[in-house]
Design a protein around this motif. Structure first.
Motif, PDB file in Angstrom:
ATOM      1  N   ALA A  58      38.564  33.454  33.618  1.00 47.35           N
ATOM      2  CA  ALA A  58      38.084  34.468  32.677  1.00 47.35           C
ATOM      3  C   ALA A  58      37.754  35.786  33.362  1.00 47.35           C
ATOM      4  N   SER A  59      37.332  35.711  34.622  1.00 44.99           N
ATOM      5  CA  SER A  59      36.911  36.932  35.324  1.00 44.99           C
ATOM      6  C   SER A  59      37.030  36.723  36.824  1.00 44.99           C
ATOM      7  N   GLY A  60      36.888  37.810  37.561  1.00 47.70           N
ATOM      8  CA  GLY A  60      36.908  37.716  39.010  1.00 47.70           C
ATOM      9  C   GLY A  60      35.694  36.966  39.531  1.00 47.70           C
ATOM     10  N   THR A  61      34.575  37.160  38.872  1.00 46.34           N
ATOM     11  CA  THR A  61      33.351  36.460  39.265  1.00 46.34           C
ATOM     12  C   THR A  61      33.546  34.954  39.120  1.00 46.34           C
ATOM     13  N   GLN A  62      34.133  34.554  37.998  1.00 51.20           N
ATOM     14  CA  GLN A  62      34.366  33.125  37.785  1.00 51.20           C
ATOM     15  C   GLN A  62      35.370  32.569  38.808  1.00 51.20           C
ATOM     16  N   SER A  63      36.408  33.331  39.074  1.00 57.51           N
ATOM     17  CA  SER A  63      37.446  32.884  40.006  1.00 57.51           C
ATOM     18  C   SER A  63      36.894  32.753  41.430  1.00 57.51           C
ATOM     19  N   ASN A  64      36.118  33.740  41.879  1.00 60.43           N
ATOM     20  CA  ASN A  64      35.495  33.645  43.210  1.00 60.43           C
ATOM     21  C   ASN A  64      34.559  32.444  43.280  1.00 60.43           C
ATOM     22  N   LEU A  65      33.802  32.221  42.202  1.00 65.30           N
ATOM     23  CA  LEU A  65      32.865  31.097  42.187  1.00 65.30           C
ATOM     24  C   LEU A  65      33.606  29.764  42.225  1.00 65.30           C
ATOM     25  N   TYR A  89      27.493  41.318  44.039  1.00 67.90           N
ATOM     26  CA  TYR A  89      27.629  41.647  42.612  1.00 67.90           C
ATOM     27  C   TYR A  89      27.957  40.454  41.718  1.00 67.90           C
ATOM     28  N   GLU A  90      27.685  39.249  42.201  1.00 66.64           N
ATOM     29  CA  GLU A  90      28.050  38.098  41.385  1.00 66.64           C
ATOM     30  C   GLU A  90      26.847  37.192  41.119  1.00 66.64           C
ATOM     31  N   GLY A  91      25.668  37.826  41.099  1.00 68.79           N
ATOM     32  CA  GLY A  91      24.453  37.109  40.703  1.00 68.79           C
ATOM     33  C   GLY A  91      24.102  35.944  41.612  1.00 68.79           C
ATOM     34  N   LEU A 137      36.775  37.421  52.738  1.00 65.49           N
ATOM     35  CA  LEU A 137      37.116  38.832  52.962  1.00 65.49           C
ATOM     36  C   LEU A 137      37.487  39.466  51.630  1.00 65.49           C
ATOM     37  N   GLU A 138      37.417  40.788  51.589  1.00 67.36           N
ATOM     38  CA  GLU A 138      37.728  41.518  50.346  1.00 67.36           C
ATOM     39  C   GLU A 138      38.785  42.594  50.649  1.00 67.36           C
ATOM     40  N   ASN A 139      39.856  42.614  49.838  1.00 67.10           N
ATOM     41  CA  ASN A 139      40.972  43.544  50.085  1.00 67.10           C
ATOM     42  C   ASN A 139      41.599  43.947  48.745  1.00 67.10           C
ATOM     43  N   LEU A 167      40.200  35.048  50.178  1.00 65.86           N
ATOM     44  CA  LEU A 167      40.368  36.491  50.022  1.00 65.86           C
ATOM     45  C   LEU A 167      40.031  36.888  48.594  1.00 65.86           C
ATOM     46  N   ASP A 168      38.993  37.734  48.450  1.00 66.38           N
ATOM     47  CA  ASP A 168      38.726  38.343  47.155  1.00 66.38           C
ATOM     48  C   ASP A 168      39.711  39.512  47.030  1.00 66.38           C
ATOM     49  N   GLY A 169      40.810  39.212  46.378  1.00 66.27           N
ATOM     50  CA  GLY A 169      41.874  40.215  46.236  1.00 66.27           C
ATOM     51  C   GLY A 169      41.870  40.807  44.844  1.00 66.27           C
ATOM     52  N   ALA A 170      40.669  41.152  44.365  1.00 66.93           N
ATOM     53  CA  ALA A 170      40.569  41.774  43.038  1.00 66.93           C
ATOM     54  C   ALA A 170      41.604  42.891  42.916  1.00 66.93           C
ATOM     55  N   ARG A 171      41.733  43.680  43.989  1.00 59.63           N
ATOM     56  CA  ARG A 171      42.697  44.797  43.994  1.00 59.63           C
ATOM     57  C   ARG A 171      43.754  44.623  45.092  1.00 59.63           C
ATOM     58  N   VAL A 172      44.159  43.393  45.330  1.00 62.68           N
ATOM     59  CA  VAL A 172      45.102  43.155  46.430  1.00 62.68           C
ATOM     60  C   VAL A 172      46.478  43.754  46.137  1.00 62.68           C
ATOM     61  N   ILE A 195      42.858  37.185  42.312  1.00 59.99           N
ATOM     62  CA  ILE A 195      43.547  38.441  41.971  1.00 59.99           C
ATOM     63  C   ILE A 195      43.200  38.855  40.542  1.00 59.99           C
ATOM     64  N   CYS A 196      42.582  40.021  40.386  1.00 63.12           N
ATOM     65  CA  CYS A 196      42.171  40.480  39.054  1.00 63.12           C
ATOM     66  C   CYS A 196      43.336  41.153  38.322  1.00 63.12           C
ATOM     67  N   LEU A 197      43.473  40.802  37.060  1.00 63.16           N
ATOM     68  CA  LEU A 197      44.458  41.471  36.193  1.00 63.16           C
ATOM     69  C   LEU A 197      43.800  42.599  35.412  1.00 63.16           C
ATOM     70  N   SER A 198      42.480  42.593  35.388  1.00 63.73           N
ATOM     71  CA  SER A 198      41.731  43.503  34.515  1.00 63.73           C
ATOM     72  C   SER A 198      41.235  44.761  35.227  1.00 63.73           C
ATOM     73  N   LYS A 199      41.694  44.973  36.459  1.00 65.44           N
ATOM     74  CA  LYS A 199      41.354  46.223  37.164  1.00 65.44           C
ATOM     75  C   LYS A 199      42.534  47.181  36.984  1.00 65.44           C
ATOM     76  N   GLY A 200      43.091  47.657  38.080  1.00 64.83           N
ATOM     77  CA  GLY A 200      44.175  48.635  37.987  1.00 64.83           C
ATOM     78  C   GLY A 200      45.413  48.144  37.250  1.00 64.83           C
ATOM     79  N   GLY A 206      40.923  38.776  32.611  1.00 62.12           N
ATOM     80  CA  GLY A 206      41.621  37.754  33.373  1.00 62.12           C
ATOM     81  C   GLY A 206      41.760  37.987  34.852  1.00 62.12           C
ATOM     82  N   THR A 207      41.647  36.890  35.587  1.00 62.80           N
ATOM     83  CA  THR A 207      41.828  36.848  37.044  1.00 62.80           C
ATOM     84  C   THR A 207      42.549  35.554  37.342  1.00 62.80           C
ATOM     85  N   VAL A 208      43.367  35.552  38.398  1.00 62.48           N
ATOM     86  CA  VAL A 208      44.061  34.320  38.766  1.00 62.48           C
ATOM     87  C   VAL A 208      43.673  33.935  40.188  1.00 62.48           C
TER      88      VAL A 208
HETATM   89  C1  LIG Z   1      35.778  43.495  39.862  1.00 63.94           C
HETATM   90  C2  LIG Z   1      35.714  42.688  41.074  1.00 63.94           C
HETATM   91  C3  LIG Z   1      35.515  41.316  41.032  1.00 63.94           C
HETATM   92  C4  LIG Z   1      35.349  40.522  39.768  1.00 63.94           C
HETATM   93  O1  LIG Z   1      34.748  41.157  38.749  1.00 63.94           O
HETATM   94  P1  LIG Z   1      34.700  40.645  37.249  1.00 63.94           P
HETATM   95  O2  LIG Z   1      34.090  41.796  36.585  1.00 63.94           O
HETATM   96  O3  LIG Z   1      33.896  39.417  37.236  1.00 63.94           O
HETATM   97  O4  LIG Z   1      36.100  40.376  36.815  1.00 63.94           O
HETATM   98  C5  LIG Z   1      35.500  40.619  42.224  1.00 63.94           C
HETATM   99  N1  LIG Z   1      35.651  41.251  43.385  1.00 63.94           N
HETATM  100  C6  LIG Z   1      35.871  42.570  43.471  1.00 63.94           C
HETATM  101  C7  LIG Z   1      36.090  43.190  44.796  1.00 63.94           C
HETATM  102  C8  LIG Z   1      35.889  43.335  42.318  1.00 63.94           C
HETATM  103  O5  LIG Z   1      36.090  44.642  42.407  1.00 63.94           O
END
Ligand SMILES: *Cc1c(COP(=O)(O)O)cnc(C)c1O
Length: 342
Positions: A58-65, A89-91, A137-139, A167-172, A195-200, A206-208
């Motif tokens: 559902a989200s990047g937060t959920q996927s990382n968790l 940023y993930e509580g 890591l985040e990229n 790898l937190d590849g929200a914006r990979v 990998i986030c679909l809901s950013k750029g 959605g995130t995968v």
């Molecule tokens: C946005 C983001 C997430 C996940 O955010 P959600 O709002 O939960 O989808 C995770 N990592 C990075 C680096 C982000 O920028």
């Protein structure tokens, strides 16, 4: 008035073509594994990332968790940069829900973690300590692309020490487009990648998460536990498929727009912008923090939205910010500072 929203690339709205793809999506019950659109999206991303399998979250937060819960058990710990999303940023989800302790570490300016410092942070096998299991890591980080040779070193480091690498590849995809390399050239160094679909990429939701088949099977179990089993989720997956097919290569336009924005703003000394520091879709400015609320208010009256939460001002361009919008935004910033001088 046209709104130019530079607060984040999460603010993009689905295009007409994306909405059309969502409307006509084939769907089924994804918790039963029967949603063809979700399955197609997962297969597409797994293929792009060169991983065995993927799971739609559902989200990047959920996927990382899901990744943290799969890599670590209660009483384990993960290493991550102080300013990374997963830690800050993930509580504290991994600690709250998984009994997993974070070991945050100071970061280098480019978003990497010094490997010698990482080595010192790994706990010895001793009943006093948590078990260090995972490096996150985040990229991209703050718009910066982690160099491939750093990822290779970090990967080797984790192999030598029996750690997994997430790898937190929200914006990979921004990183891949910037490097002009296939996504797999980056993701090959990670055991799992989110990998986030809901950013750029411009999808509404959605995130995968990608990894080995065994890893993804376990992560899918955690997704259900976390309330992320989403039934006819193909409606959302269709947006993701559309984004992968149409919005990846165009990230280069965002990168060019960010560079233009930085060059325009660099002429306002008080903003402290360095255009050469821009790698992808983010521009970092350092206005006087005392001025920030007044600046934000002035810009908002000109249709330009900025975020005032952080100590530095992060401006993000995306699908809904055009080349012309960049010029409008630069003009608004300049006018604010010109008025202060007169
Ligand atoms: C946005 C983001 C997430 C996940 O955010 P959600 O709002 O939960 O989808 C995770 N990592 C990075 C680096 C982000 O920028």
């Amino acid at each position: 008035m046209r709104i130019i929203d530079l607060r984040s690339d999460t603010v993009t709205r689905p295009t007409a073509a994306m909405r059309a793809a969502m409307v006509s999506a084939e769907v089924g019950d994804d918790v039963y594994g029967e949603d063809p659109s979700v399955k197609r999206l997962e297969a597409m991303i797994a293929d792009l990332a060169d991983k065995e399998a993927a799971v739609f979250a559902a989200s990047g937060t959920q996927s990382n968790l899901m990744a943290l819960l799969t890599h670590c058990q209660r009483g384990d710990e993960y290493l991550a940069g102080q300013q990374t999303h997963v830690y800050q940023y993930e509580g504290g989800g991994a600690a709250v829900l998984g009994g997993i302790q974070p070991q945050p570490l100071d970061m280098e300016a480019d978003g990497s973690l010094n490997l010698e410092r990482l080595a010192q942070a790994i706990k010895p096998d001793d009943i006093h300590f948590t078990r260090t299991r995972l490096l996150c890591l985040e990229n991209t980080f703050g718009g910066n692309v982690l160099p491939l040779n750093y990822l290779a070193k970090a990967h080797r480091f984790t192999r030598e020490r029996g750690l997994a690498l997430h790898l937190d590849g929200a914006r990979v995809f921004n990183a891949a487009v910037k490097l002009g390399a296939p996504l797999g050239d980056i993701t090959r160094y990670a055991d799992s990648v989110s990998i986030c679909l809901s950013k750029g990429l411009g999808a509404p939701v959605g995130t995968v998460l990608c990894g080995t088949s065994a890893f993804i099977t376990q992560a899918r179990r955690w997704r259900k536990v976390l309330g992320g089993g989403m039934r006819q989720a193909g409606i959302l997956a269709a947006a993701g498929i559309h984004a992968l097919e149409n919005h990846v290569a165009r990230l280069a336009e965002d990168h060019a727009n960010a560079r233009n924005l930085a060059e325009g703003l660099a002429r306002v000394r008080a903003l402290g912008v360095n255009p050469d520091a821009v790698q992808t879709n983010m521009v970092i400015a350092r206005p006087d923090p005392k001025l920030l609320p007044t600046l934000a208010e002035f810009l908002a009256r000109h249709g330009v939205l900025i975020r005032t939460r952080d100590p530095v001002l992060r401006l993000v361009v995306h699908l809904d910010v055009s080349e012309h919008d960049v010029l409008t935004a630069i003009q608004a910033f300049r006018e604010f500072y010109a008025r202060r001088r007169s």
